[in-house]
Design an enzyme around this catalytic site. Structure first.
Site, PDB file in Angstrom:
ATOM      1  N   ARG A   1       0.844  -1.179  -0.076  1.00  0.00           N
ATOM      2  CA  ARG A   1       0.073  -0.026   0.066  1.00  0.00           C
ATOM      3  C   ARG A   1       0.843   1.235  -0.055  1.00  0.00           C
ATOM      4  O   ARG A   1       2.156   1.105   0.114  1.00  0.00           O
ATOM      5  CB  ARG A   1      -0.881  -0.045   1.031  1.00  0.00           C
ATOM      6  CG  ARG A   1      -0.200   0.027   2.541  1.00  0.00           C
ATOM      7  CD  ARG A   1      -1.114   0.067   3.784  1.00  0.00           C
ATOM      8  NE  ARG A   1      -0.452  -0.138   4.805  1.00  0.00           N
ATOM      9  CZ  ARG A   1      -1.123  -0.065   6.009  1.00  0.00           C
ATOM     10  NH1 ARG A   1      -2.329   0.049   6.181  1.00  0.00           N
ATOM     11  NH2 ARG A   1      -0.429  -0.339   7.273  1.00  0.00           N
TER      12      ARG A   1
ATOM     13  N   GLU B   1      -3.151   8.091   6.835  1.00  0.00           N
ATOM     14  CA  GLU B   1      -1.958   8.042   7.343  1.00  0.00           C
ATOM     15  C   GLU B   1      -1.039   8.654   6.292  1.00  0.00           C
ATOM     16  O   GLU B   1       0.168   8.044   5.990  1.00  0.00           O
ATOM     17  CB  GLU B   1      -1.275   6.772   8.082  1.00  0.00           C
ATOM     18  CG  GLU B   1      -1.887   6.519   9.149  1.00  0.00           C
ATOM     19  CD  GLU B   1      -1.292   5.361   9.902  1.00  0.00           C
ATOM     20  OE1 GLU B   1      -0.385   4.672   9.233  1.00  0.00           O
ATOM     21  OE2 GLU B   1      -1.466   5.318  11.220  1.00  0.00           O
TER      22      GLU B   1
ATOM     23  N   GLU C   1      -7.201   5.379  15.748  1.00  0.00           N
ATOM     24  CA  GLU C   1      -6.502   3.785  15.746  1.00  0.00           C
ATOM     25  C   GLU C   1      -5.657   3.710  16.857  1.00  0.00           C
ATOM     26  O   GLU C   1      -4.954   4.555  17.122  1.00  0.00           O
ATOM     27  CB  GLU C   1      -5.802   3.658  14.850  1.00  0.00           C
ATOM     28  CG  GLU C   1      -6.312   3.411  13.152  1.00  0.00           C
ATOM     29  CD  GLU C   1      -5.297   3.021  12.043  1.00  0.00           C
ATOM     30  OE1 GLU C   1      -4.476   2.490  12.444  1.00  0.00           O
ATOM     31  OE2 GLU C   1      -5.579   3.403  10.899  1.00  0.00           O
TER      32      GLU C   1
ATOM     33  N   LYS D   1      -1.980 -10.426   9.798  1.00  0.00           N
ATOM     34  CA  LYS D   1      -2.837 -11.272  10.680  1.00  0.00           C
ATOM     35  C   LYS D   1      -2.215 -11.438  12.028  1.00  0.00           C
ATOM     36  O   LYS D   1      -3.255 -11.847  12.750  1.00  0.00           O
ATOM     37  CB  LYS D   1      -2.986 -12.547   9.748  1.00  0.00           C
ATOM     38  CG  LYS D   1      -1.512 -13.352   9.443  1.00  0.00           C
ATOM     39  CD  LYS D   1      -1.654 -14.394   8.798  1.00  0.00           C
ATOM     40  CE  LYS D   1      -0.369 -14.681   8.069  1.00  0.00           C
ATOM     41  NZ  LYS D   1       0.193 -13.906   6.938  1.00  0.00           N
TER      42      LYS D   1
HETATM   43  C1  GAL Z   1      -1.641   2.035  11.078  1.00  0.00           C
HETATM   44  C2  GAL Z   1      -2.512   1.729   9.685  1.00  0.00           C
HETATM   45  C3  GAL Z   1      -3.520   0.775   9.903  1.00  0.00           C
HETATM   46  C4  GAL Z   1      -2.822  -0.752  10.392  1.00  0.00           C
HETATM   47  C5  GAL Z   1      -2.077  -0.350  11.701  1.00  0.00           C
HETATM   48  C6  GAL Z   1      -1.535  -1.537  12.470  1.00  0.00           C
HETATM   49  O1  GAL Z   1      -0.664   2.556  10.891  1.00  0.00           O
HETATM   50  O2  GAL Z   1      -3.224   3.018   9.594  1.00  0.00           O
HETATM   51  O3  GAL Z   1      -4.102   0.473   8.538  1.00  0.00           O
HETATM   52  O4  GAL Z   1      -1.980  -1.132   9.481  1.00  0.00           O
HETATM   53  O5  GAL Z   1      -1.459   0.733  11.455  1.00  0.00           O
HETATM   54  O6  GAL Z   1      -0.917  -1.199  13.497  1.00  0.00           O
END
Ligand code: GAL
Length: 696
Positions: free
Chosen positions: A135, A174, A330, A379
């Site tokens: 990505r 991000e 998140e 995963k």
């Molecule tokens: C963030 C990202 C998420 C996921 C996560 C895992 O940086 O936005 O898509 O990958 O980390 O910790």
């Protein structure tokens, strides 16, 4: 193209979102602190969706982010949209009373896009072209990428701009991660255009970059390139501008998508920042472009005091939001999967983390992600619903946290007022991170964290502030790493001190201007009059070398007479300041180590060496006294933050220690529903949220 403020201007203070009039509130329909996470049902068969929604309701989930990585499914072939599944998903969630934060999927363009536009791939500094299958692979400067991103965003905005489930837009993911800088020919052309806009003439560019050094003078714009790898160190002013350019390109992509959404939707637009972690984005500027600030935060497992790093990130996020409530977009329920050793959270840790963010201004608590993925690169990442299912500790804690957040809904919208500001400037960090600095041990992150941790341990709530913003509301301002300091910033700091403020400046500050050129008059020159001291020469220490420092200034009762320090010393030249501490040995033996200077109604301190967090207690004691502050005297490893509301204040108490504590707070603990009496008792590892009488 979308217009941004001129590249050369600093974001005008104050920071924080400035939504268009008529923009809805993201939380108007959410009864409490929002709770949920990234939801990726496209990874699962349709029957799992029903189970997801039922379990979300059990956990108290109110908001989920969808579609963030779904471009290839939403537009399987260029210009062909398949939105039926998204229609169904949004209707299902809406029917269950779960609100949606709708992603634009532009962080992960489909395979067909790169097949058609191989020139849009990112090129690294060493010339490697980054391939498909991950990505974040597209160049933010690529016209093809920008056009494709706008097309899918417009399609989604047109279709879902008014959908009753959608309360918020989540643009991209991000920005700046996993890669930010792009050294492709596409990027080089855009960089030249950006430089022409910034400097106007080649003469101005040559002067700003100091190209007379090492014979780099440019005679034609087309000779100017990106600062790719070269035989030796590349011009630092060029690299600093490339960092600014990169930030600008990423931000332009965001603004373009935001504006496309705004044409069809009155729902607010955000993009998830990584406040303390993504060095590539100057969030002072970004915070003004979003309608609401949101942030991602993950603990650094190797850091045994990672909860302090979390508090720092949360305070920075609130500061970028200009003090307005923000969303924790998140974090993780337990271990992540991308660190060298992914340490699982211990019982209670997830709730402490969540409430730390709430304490520091978050009105939403979301995770990556709802259901653990069976396939793909993540995963082994924890989730709200782990691989172990609902008969697991993590699930039970997720359900309990949902219930607890529902109990503290009255916190929403309240504000945190800080007593201290810590200067934070991404441009300065970009500059300091370049090569050939006087010592490899100079580390702005370490200094910021050390001063922050001292303030955290002393129970003093901190805002981060841009050095050019109005600082007059803060009793104390700390500048732990202001290597690049503009004249305007130095004047601002001078005004602050003259007006009665207390300023503490740490070493390797005030060294260069915005072109990474040493200030005329030498190191610290722009602050010399303010601090009453100059730096004649840097005296960095050898690896592992320690110096002894005699403390002659005011001390707390338990403060030491003699401190030790390492990494750095300066040859200071006094220009009016009093000496508070003197080197007993090392290259600056017999000379001033720490100084204090009265200026106008305030005081400026200069600290010329690296003290650890313990020694900083002594160093800051005098500055606190000047500022009329005192450490809060909290039990060790307990944090207390006050959120101020119109009707009531709330004290959020988080006990990171292994002993129960009692903290003065006269009110009602919303988590237990019990009156506290004069103090609230918080078990080891526990949390309390106490409604108390409002302060003025
Ligand atoms: C963030 C990202 C998420 C996921 C996560 C895992 O940086 O936005 O898509 O990958 O980390 O910790």
């Amino acid at each position: 193209m979308t217009s941004l403020p001129p590249a050369s201007s600093h974001p005008a203070p104050p920071p924080g979102p400035q939504p268009r009039p008529g923009t809805r509130r993201w939380d108007e329909r959410l009864g409490s602190i929002a709770y949920g996470g990234d939801y990726n049902p496209e990874q699962w068969p349709r029957e799992v969706w029903e189970e997801d929604v039922a379990l979300m309701r059990e956990a108290g989930v109110t908001l989920v982010s969808v579609g963030i990585f779904s471009w290839a499914l939403l537009e399987p072939r260029e210009g062909e949209y398949d939105l039926g599944w998204m229609d169904e998903l949004l209707d299902l969630l809406h029917g269950a009373g779960i609100a949606v934060d709708l992603g634009t999927p532009t962080a992960s363009p489909p395979a067909w896009f790169f097949h058609a536009h191989p020139e849009a791939r990112v090129v690294t500094r060493d010339g490697t072209v980054l391939g498909f299958g991950s990505r974040g692979m597209a160049s933010p400067s690529s016209p093809a990428y920008r056009a494709a991103a706008l097309r899918i965003t417009t399609e989604l905005a047109r279709r879902y701009g008014d959908h009753p489930a959608v309360v918020l837009w989540h643009v991209h993911n991000e920005y700046g991660a996993p890669v930010s800088e792009d050294y492709s020919p596409t990027s080089a052309a855009a960089f030249r255009a950006w430089l022409q806009d910034r400097y106007g003439t080649l003469d101005a560019l040559n002067a700003a970059w100091g190209t007379a050094f090492w014979g780099q003078t440019y005679g034609a714009w087309e000779h100017v390139g990106v600062p790719a790898l070269a035989p030796s160190v590349v011009n630092p002013a060029q690299r600093l501008d490339f960092a600014r350019f990169t930030d600008h390109q990423l931000r332009a992509c965001f603004v373009a998508e935001r504006d496309a959404i705004r044409r069809y939707s009155d729902r607010p637009v955000t993009t998830n920042f990584m406040a303390a972690e993504c060095p590539a984005t100057d969030l002072w500027a970004w915070g003004r472009e979003v309608d609401v600030v949101s942030n991602d935060h993950y603990l650094t497992a190797a850091d045994e005091r990672a909860h302090v790093g979390l508090a720092l990130a949360a305070d920075l996020t609130r500061s970028v939001a200009g003090g307005t409530p923000w969303i924790l977009m998140e974090h993780s329920t337990s271990a992540v999967n991308w660190q060298p050793r992914n340490v699982a959270k211990r019982p209670g840790e997830m709730a402490r983390n969540a409430f730390q963010h709430v304490a520091r201004g978050a009105d939403g608590v979301l995770f990556f992600q709802w259901r653990a993925s069976r396939s793909g690169a993540e995963k082994f990442h924890s989730a709200m619903l782990p691989h172990a299912g609902t008969s697991s500790r993590v699930w039970r804690e997720v359900v309990a946290l949902g219930a607890d957040l529902a109990r503290v809904g009255e916190l929403r919208g309240s504000r945190v007022r800080a007593q201290a500001a810590l200067l934070w400037d991404w441009e300065s960090f970009w500059a300091q991170d370049l090569e050939w600095r006087p010592s490899v041990d100079l580390d702005h992150r370490e200094r910021v964290r050390a001063f922050y941790e001292r303030l955290w341990r002393d129970g003093i709530t901190v805002d981060m502030a841009h050095p050019e913003q109005d600082l007059s509301g803060y009793p104390i301002v700390v500048a732990p790493a202001s290597y690049l300091l503009s004249r305007a910033a130095a004047e601002n700091l001078t005004r602050y001190v003259e007006g009665g403020g207390t300023l503490v400046v740490s070493y390797f500050s005030g060294v260069v201007d915005e072109h990474d050129a040493v200030h005329p008059g030498g190191y610290l020159a722009p602050l010399r009059d303010l601090l009453g001291v100059g730096v004649e020469e840097f005296l960095p220490l050898r690896e592992g070398q320690r110096v002894r420092v005699a403390w002659e200034g005011p001390r707390s009762a338990e403060g030491e007479h003699e401190l030790t320090a390492d990494v750095w010393s300066d040859e200071l030249v006094l220009a009016g300041a009093e000496v508070v501490a003197t080197y007993l040995d090392g290259p600056a033996a017999g000379r001033a180590a720490v100084t204090r200077h009265r200026r106008g109604a305030g005081t400026g301190w200069y600290v010329s060496t690296r003290f650890d967090v313990e020694a900083l207690a002594t160093v800051l004691a005098g500055a606190y006294a000047d500022a009329g502050l005192a450490p809060a005297g909290l039990p060790q490893d307990v944090e207390v933050v006050r959120r101020r509301g119109a009707e009531a204040d709330h004290l959020v108490v988080v006990n990171h220690g292994d002993q129960p504590v009692a903290v003065p707070a006269d009110g009602v603990d919303l988590l237990t529903g019990e009156p506290t009496g004069s103090s609230v008792k918080v078990p080891a590892g526990g949390v309390a949220v106490v409604r108390v009488a409002p302060t003025s």
